[in-house]
Design an enzyme around this catalytic site. Structure first.
Site, mmCIF file in Angstrom:
data_model
loop_
_atom_site.group_PDB
_atom_site.id
_atom_site.type_symbol
_atom_site.label_atom_id
_atom_site.label_comp_id
_atom_site.label_asym_id
_atom_site.label_seq_id
_atom_site.Cartn_x
_atom_site.Cartn_y
_atom_site.Cartn_z
ATOM 1 N N SER A 24 0.805 -1.221 0.000
ATOM 2 C CA SER A 24 0.000 0.000 0.000
ATOM 3 C C SER A 24 0.843 1.278 0.000
ATOM 4 O O SER A 24 0.524 2.220 -0.736
ATOM 5 C CB SER A 24 -0.964 0.000 1.191
ATOM 6 N N LYS A 73 -9.465 -6.014 10.528
ATOM 7 C CA LYS A 73 -10.568 -5.520 9.705
ATOM 8 C C LYS A 73 -11.921 -5.596 10.409
ATOM 9 O O LYS A 73 -12.765 -4.713 10.242
ATOM 10 C CB LYS A 73 -10.621 -6.278 8.379
ATOM 11 N N GLY A 146 -13.748 -20.477 -0.491
ATOM 12 C CA GLY A 146 -13.376 -19.773 0.730
ATOM 13 C C GLY A 146 -14.591 -19.142 1.386
ATOM 14 O O GLY A 146 -15.607 -18.892 0.728
ATOM 15 N N ALA A 147 -14.480 -18.892 2.700
ATOM 16 C CA ALA A 147 -15.616 -18.329 3.436
ATOM 17 C C ALA A 147 -15.165 -17.314 4.478
ATOM 18 O O ALA A 147 -15.863 -17.087 5.460
ATOM 19 C CB ALA A 147 -16.422 -19.452 4.102
#
Length: 297
Positions: A24, A73, A146-147
């Site tokens: 980033s 997050k 994916g989950a």
């Protein structure tokens, strides 16, 4: 530069633990230089137990906002005012100050969609055309592997484009079931063992798991079962070309890689903090690709 001038220069950061690997700063500082904007983007290594206090003191530390990466997050939601996207996804990756209040959103949603639009223009119209061929097909299928948090962002993104059938495949059925509970009946769940069998009518296959990432096992999937018009997206960007993408390209399928999503998800934050909506260009991609290549040596 005077003290007053320095105080007026917007500064943002990425908060993570660890954070040294993040690209980033490379992306945002490239844009700052390209557009001649006086600003700065930094890394901040903040352990989870200190995240809430750090995020709550962004203004006092001289920041106008921040990106949030793992493992913070979900915690970002609790110490900010999340918008609808972040609330539904259940995670935030972008924070900004507005009127003294800390706001948050999740730009992984638009990052995924904008990258897919750039790599496979009209992919969502193709889904609609497949569905129009007959109700018996129950709409063209999208398969998501994916989950976790990335999968939630992808599923929400797909639903905003009116995709009516999404099958989430995950080794943990309980985690996949949570996805159906969050997003409703358009999301189906299936065990990992059924992945190959689901591909026959899949117009889009998306890997949101860490399978295929450097140091991780490959995603065991037979892309030969996908129809010729299918699109394959992989959120992994180290390595840049995962075994899944290599196999898809060998079949002549259209692909979208994780680096493109990384670049596109950065756009909104830059605009919020520095007042300019930047472009994702071939030159920027080349800069980040070169950095990834040098790190792999």
């Amino acid at each position: 530069m005077t003290a007053a001038a320095r105080a007026a220069v917007p500064v943002a950061c990425i908060i993570g633990w660890p954070v040294e690997h993040s690209r980033s700063p490379l992306i945002h500082n490239y844009w700052l230089k390209t557009y001649g904007i006086a600003g700065e983007y930094r890394r901040e290594a903040v352990p989870p137990e200190r995240f809430a206090s750090f995020a709550g003191s962004l203004a006092a530390r001289g920041y106008v906002g921040a990106n949030v990466t793992v493992p913070n997050k979900e915690a970002a939601l609790g110490c900010s005012l999340p918008d609808e996207v972040a609330s539904v996804v259940g995670a935030a990756n972008t924070l900004w100050l507005d009127g003294g209040f800390l706001q948050s959103t999740n730009t992984d949603v638009e990052g995924f969609l904008n990258n897919l639009d750039a790599c496979a223009p009209g992919w969502d119209r193709a889904l609609g055309q497949d569905a129009a061929q007959g109700a018996a097909r129950d709409l063209a299928n999208v398969v998501v592997v994916g989950a976790g948090g990335a999968a939630r962002a992808v599923v929400y993104a797909l639903l905003t484009r009116d995709v009516h059938r999404i099958t989430v495949v995950n080794r943990s059925r309980d985690r996949a079931a949570v996805m159906r509970g969050r997003f409703g009946e358009r999301v189906r769940i299936a065990p990992f063992e059924e992945l190959d069998a689901l591909l026959g009518d899949a117009a889009l296959l998306v890997n949101t798991s860490t399978l295929g990432m450097a140091g991780q096992p490959e995603l065991a999937v037979d892309v030969g079962r996908l129809p010729g018009h299918a699109v394959v997206a992989d959120l992994v960007y180290v390595p840049l070309k995962t075994p899944l993408l290599n196999a898809a390209q060998a079949r002549g399928l259209t692909t979208a890689d994780g680096l493109g999503m990384l670049l596109h998800q950065a756009v909104r934050g830059f605009a919020l903090w520095f007042g300019k909506t930047p472009e994702v260009t071939a030159e920027l991609r080349a800069v980040v690709e070169a950095d990834l290549a040098s790190s792999a040596v």
